[in-house]
Design a protein around this motif. Structure first.
Motif, PDB file in Angstrom:
ATOM      1  N   ARG A  82       0.837  -1.201   0.000  1.00  0.00           N
ATOM      2  CA  ARG A  82       0.000   0.000   0.000  1.00  0.00           C
ATOM      3  C   ARG A  82       0.874   1.254   0.000  1.00  0.00           C
ATOM      4  O   ARG A  82       1.897   1.313   0.689  1.00  0.00           O
ATOM      5  N   SER A  83       0.467   2.247  -0.741  1.00  0.00           N
ATOM      6  CA  SER A  83       1.266   3.462  -0.919  1.00  0.00           C
ATOM      7  C   SER A  83       1.660   4.101   0.408  1.00  0.00           C
ATOM      8  O   SER A  83       2.802   4.553   0.584  1.00  0.00           O
ATOM      9  N   ASP A 143       5.117  -0.129  -4.946  1.00  0.00           N
ATOM     10  CA  ASP A 143       3.880   0.605  -4.691  1.00  0.00           C
ATOM     11  C   ASP A 143       2.691   0.017  -5.455  1.00  0.00           C
ATOM     12  O   ASP A 143       2.592   0.136  -6.673  1.00  0.00           O
ATOM     13  N   GLY A 181      -0.469   0.948  -4.967  1.00  0.00           N
ATOM     14  CA  GLY A 181      -1.607   1.852  -4.921  1.00  0.00           C
ATOM     15  C   GLY A 181      -2.203   1.952  -3.528  1.00  0.00           C
ATOM     16  O   GLY A 181      -1.687   1.394  -2.562  1.00  0.00           O
ATOM     17  N   GLU A 182      -3.322   2.663  -3.433  1.00  0.00           N
ATOM     18  CA  GLU A 182      -3.923   2.961  -2.135  1.00  0.00           C
ATOM     19  C   GLU A 182      -4.216   1.716  -1.310  1.00  0.00           C
ATOM     20  O   GLU A 182      -3.996   1.693  -0.103  1.00  0.00           O
ATOM     21  N   ASP A 183      -4.714   0.662  -1.963  1.00  0.00           N
ATOM     22  CA  ASP A 183      -5.026  -0.570  -1.221  1.00  0.00           C
ATOM     23  C   ASP A 183      -4.083  -1.718  -1.563  1.00  0.00           C
ATOM     24  O   ASP A 183      -4.280  -2.851  -1.108  1.00  0.00           O
ATOM     25  N   ASP A 214      -3.781  -2.442  -7.097  1.00  0.00           N
ATOM     26  CA  ASP A 214      -3.880  -1.867  -8.444  1.00  0.00           C
ATOM     27  C   ASP A 214      -3.394  -2.827  -9.521  1.00  0.00           C
ATOM     28  O   ASP A 214      -4.043  -2.996 -10.566  1.00  0.00           O
TER      29      ASP A 214
END
Length: 293
Positions: free
Chosen positions: A197-198, A218, A220-222, A225
């Protein structure tokens, strides 16, 4: 005055201990054996041998880099994976032993497919050093592989690793954002994508956050991605009896499984890594579900 291997090893170990590294002894042995091209056992049997001033200076410089938390294998410029020596570069992730679990899970499928069809086509998405694909090619002589990556540096490194390990004739590389520039269908789709998660990147150990390429970490947010991108296009690139093999984060089994099931795949098997954490998921097309649509 020239030093012996024993004294240089002790000096290196003490310097790394002073830097607060828990693996000081092991790191010192790996650095010295790697820089001098010696087997680890030779450090025990040849401890009284003298080390040239030039080699001692190289070792001290490497020890200082390690004391600053640069990973051992980044310093050495290569790492062993599945019995192969793989070159590392700035934009490649350092292959870890846990990823060998993914290779172990895929080898029987690759052999089965090659035996029944005479060949096995593999695409490795986000290939980095080429570690996963090249390990499969080394284990299955009738397999051919394509590595994709968004980094030209990574693709050049993967091609060099194929050449180094005698696999260049069966390995190709293409710059692609997941399936974007990929044509055709494959018997095996494999990937160790970015899945962190980022907002966690800054909390990672300095060996990772400061030296591994962020693009390879990375997710992504969760952290999902890459799995979304792969799942949404894998169906058109996977042969009917083909297999998808993925490395995942320790807490992502349910989420990744749900993503692929939503795209018409079924979970074939799952495997844990050396530490007992969920690490590998294997999928196949859900033919029965597809026929009922």
């Amino acid at each position: 005055m020239a030093q012996t291997l024993d004294s240089l090893l002790a000096e290196s170990r003490d310097r790394l201990k002073a830097a607060g590294l828990e693996s000081a002894g092991l790191d010192a042995r790996h650095l010295i054996s790697g820089l001098l091209d010696l087997a680890l056992a030779a450090l025990l049997t040849r401890g009284r041998e003298l080390v040239s001033d030039e080699d001692a200076a190289r070792i001290r410089a490497a020890v200082e880099r390690r004391a600053a938390h640069e990973p051992v294998y980044r310093i050495l410029g290569e790492r062993e994976f599945f019995g192969m020596k793989l070159k590392l570069s700035k934009e490649t992730l350092e292959p870890r032993p846990d990823t060998e679990t993914l290779v172990d899970c895929l080898v029987p499928h690759a052999r089965r497919i090659a035996s029944s069809k005479g060949s096995c086509r593999i695409v490795d998405l986000g290939t980095g050093t080429g570690a996963i694909c090249l390990a499969l090619l080394a284990a299955v002589l009738d397999a051919h592989g394509l590595g994709t990556d968004i980094s030209e540096d990574a693709l050049a490194t993967a091609l060099e690793n194929a050449r180094r390990n005698g696999l260049a004739a069966r390995f190709g590389a293409v710059r692609s954002n997941w399936f974007e520039a990929v044509d055709g269908q494959f018997d095996i789709i494999v990937s160790n994508p970015p899945y962190i998660r980022s907002n966690v990147i800054t909390e990672l150990e300095p060996e990772v956050r400061s030296h591994d390429p962020v693009a390879a970490l990375d997710g992504g947010e969760d952290g999902l991605d890459a799995y979304r991108a792969i799942a949404s296009h894998a169906g058109r690139h996977l042969e009917t009896d083909g297999v998808i093999g993925l490395e995942i984060g320790f807490d992502q089994k349910r989420a990744v499984t749900a993503l692929f099931e939503a795209q018409g795949f079924r979970l074939l098997s799952a495997a844990k890594d050396l530490g007992g954490n969920d690490r590998v998921l294997m999928f196949q097309q859900d033919i029965e579900r597809s026929n009922n649509r």
